[in-house]
Design a protein around this motif. Structure first.
Motif, PDB file in Angstrom:
ATOM      1  N   GLN A  86      46.721  48.112  36.317  1.00 43.96           N
ATOM      2  CA  GLN A  86      46.175  48.411  37.640  1.00 43.96           C
ATOM      3  C   GLN A  86      45.687  47.122  38.308  1.00 43.96           C
ATOM      4  O   GLN A  86      45.671  46.061  37.698  1.00 43.96           O
ATOM      5  CB  GLN A  86      45.006  49.397  37.524  1.00 43.96           C
ATOM      6  CG  GLN A  86      45.402  50.785  37.043  1.00 43.96           C
ATOM      7  CD  GLN A  86      44.216  51.726  36.942  1.00 43.96           C
ATOM      8  OE1 GLN A  86      43.088  51.355  37.227  1.00 43.96           O
ATOM      9  NE2 GLN A  86      44.468  52.956  36.524  1.00 43.96           N
ATOM     10  N   GLY A  87      45.262  47.244  39.550  1.00 45.69           N
ATOM     11  CA  GLY A  87      44.712  46.096  40.279  1.00 45.69           C
ATOM     12  C   GLY A  87      45.776  45.386  41.093  1.00 45.69           C
ATOM     13  O   GLY A  87      46.977  45.630  40.952  1.00 45.69           O
ATOM     14  N   GLY A 102      47.886  43.536  38.549  1.00 41.98           N
ATOM     15  CA  GLY A 102      48.039  44.137  37.224  1.00 41.98           C
ATOM     16  C   GLY A 102      49.483  44.269  36.789  1.00 41.98           C
ATOM     17  O   GLY A 102      49.847  43.937  35.656  1.00 41.98           O
ATOM     18  N   LEU A 162      44.046  49.728  29.032  1.00 40.19           N
ATOM     19  CA  LEU A 162      44.098  49.607  30.496  1.00 40.19           C
ATOM     20  C   LEU A 162      43.739  48.185  30.894  1.00 40.19           C
ATOM     21  O   LEU A 162      42.674  47.677  30.536  1.00 40.19           O
ATOM     22  CB  LEU A 162      43.127  50.594  31.141  1.00 40.19           C
ATOM     23  CG  LEU A 162      42.890  50.442  32.654  1.00 40.19           C
ATOM     24  CD1 LEU A 162      44.166  50.713  33.439  1.00 40.19           C
ATOM     25  CD2 LEU A 162      41.778  51.369  33.120  1.00 40.19           C
ATOM     26  N   GLU A 167      43.286  45.783  34.235  1.00 42.31           N
ATOM     27  CA  GLU A 167      43.150  45.741  35.697  1.00 42.31           C
ATOM     28  C   GLU A 167      42.909  44.297  36.095  1.00 42.31           C
ATOM     29  O   GLU A 167      41.936  43.679  35.648  1.00 42.31           O
ATOM     30  CB  GLU A 167      41.978  46.623  36.131  1.00 42.31           C
ATOM     31  CG  GLU A 167      41.903  46.819  37.621  1.00 42.31           C
ATOM     32  CD  GLU A 167      40.933  47.927  38.013  1.00 42.31           C
ATOM     33  OE1 GLU A 167      40.635  48.014  39.207  1.00 42.31           O
ATOM     34  OE2 GLU A 167      40.465  48.671  37.132  1.00 42.31           O
ATOM     35  N   SER A 168      43.810  43.736  36.888  1.00 37.77           N
ATOM     36  CA  SER A 168      43.713  42.302  37.183  1.00 37.77           C
ATOM     37  C   SER A 168      43.820  41.981  38.666  1.00 37.77           C
ATOM     38  O   SER A 168      44.635  42.560  39.384  1.00 37.77           O
ATOM     39  CB  SER A 168      44.813  41.540  36.430  1.00 37.77           C
ATOM     40  OG  SER A 168      44.736  40.161  36.723  1.00 37.77           O
ATOM     41  N   THR A 169      42.978  41.029  39.092  1.00 38.03           N
ATOM     42  CA  THR A 169      43.075  40.485  40.454  1.00 38.03           C
ATOM     43  C   THR A 169      43.456  39.002  40.393  1.00 38.03           C
ATOM     44  O   THR A 169      43.298  38.275  41.372  1.00 38.03           O
ATOM     45  CB  THR A 169      41.728  40.639  41.212  1.00 38.03           C
ATOM     46  OG1 THR A 169      40.692  39.996  40.466  1.00 38.03           O
ATOM     47  CG2 THR A 169      41.376  42.100  41.406  1.00 38.03           C
TER      48      THR A 169
END
Length: 293
Positions: A53-54, A57, A87, A89-91
């Motif tokens: 996600q993100g 991601g 999970l 989640e990366s920006t």
């Protein structure tokens, strides 16, 4: 899902010391708190499932399994023993010189530590060995800042000390317009050194001087430190120029920043693309899309 473990690893930017850090020159590195990779894990008896996600991601899709495979090989873990939901989640953009690969390696190392496969005392070296997948030869500087989440003076195979600053420079990073490939930039510098060792040593010495000046600048009051910091950034930028890592889109972006009022500019990270660092007297225009450091 019910979370059993979670951790964060920040992106990074380098003030000075790039490339030469591989040959023992110190590097000054800071976390980029606005860019972060968060890992969450829910234990179950199902085969390991990966969710991404993100903003960035999905870019990790191709990287995660390769890193996990290397980790399993190093610790004699059967992939079938890894169960549950992971999970991420990366920006942090991948391939931008912001330390996405290091953040991933650190987060997965901490997760494997939670599962009992890696001792905490091994985290740094284990994560660094995983990052060799991306860099060919990791100096460990990105790993160190991702682990600590604080500004560091980093020496390869040596000290990793907290970097205290007496003032807050008005500095930003921004995308050069070209994707940077770390291993290509590292190899380009190594080829220059192999072809002309004297020139290679001269550039490394100049980068070492830039690091020394930058560190000194941050320990002085702003009134004295700013001039010194400009000098340090200019000197470090000239090193990238001599390595041939400013050509094309990065050179145009550096010129654009200067035209818009930046008082000093340089690539940050491996160069050849990715992000650049700029120092400003006053707040830059919003349309430049700069990220505060």
């Amino acid at each position: 899902m019910s979370i059993n473990f979670s951790c964060k690893a920040f992106g990074k930017w380098i003030l000075a010391g790039e490339h030469a850090v591989l040959r023992g020159v110190p590097a000054l590195v800071f976390p980029l708190k606005s860019r972060v990779l968060e890992l969450s894990y829910a234990r179950s008896e199902s085969p390991l499932e990966l969710k991404l996600q993100g903003d960035h991601g999905k870019e990790l899709q191709l990287l995660v399994w390769g890193v996990l495979e290397k980790a399993c090989e190093a610790k004699n873990i059967k992939r079938t023993d890894l169960k549950g939901t992971l999970l991420l989640e990366s920006t942090i953009p991948v391939g931008a010189g912001m330390g996405a690969s290091a953040a991933l390696c650190v987060a997965l190392t901490r997760w494997l530590g939670f599962l009992g496969y890696v001792k905490e005392s091994e985290y740094y070296e284990f994560a660094r060995s995983l990052e060799n997948l991306f860099h060919g030869e990791s100096s460990g500087v990105d790993i160190a800042v991702a682990l600590t989440g604080e500004g560091l003076r980093f020496v390869r195979d040596g000290e990793r000390t907290s970097l205290e600053t007496k003032w807050q420079p008005n500095w930003f990073i921004s995308y050069s317009g070209k994707r940077g490939v770390t291993v290509d930039a590292v190899n380009k510098v190594k080829e220059l050194i192999a072809a002309d060792p004297v020139l290679g040593k001269k550039i490394d010495d100049e980068m070492a001087k830039a690091v020394q000046l930058a560190e000194q600048a941050l320990q002085l009051p702003e009134s004295e430190g700013k001039t010194l910091l400009i000098k340090a950034l200019d000197l470090a930028g000239q090193c990238f120029e001599q390595w041939g890592l400013n050509e094309g889109a990065p050179a145009k972006h550096l010129a654009l920043l200067r035209e818009n009022g930046a008082i000093a500019v340089k690539p940050t990270g491996s160069g050849g693309g990715g992000y650049v660092l700029s120092l400003w007297e006053k707040q830059p225009a919003k349309d430049l899309q700069l990220i505060p450091c």
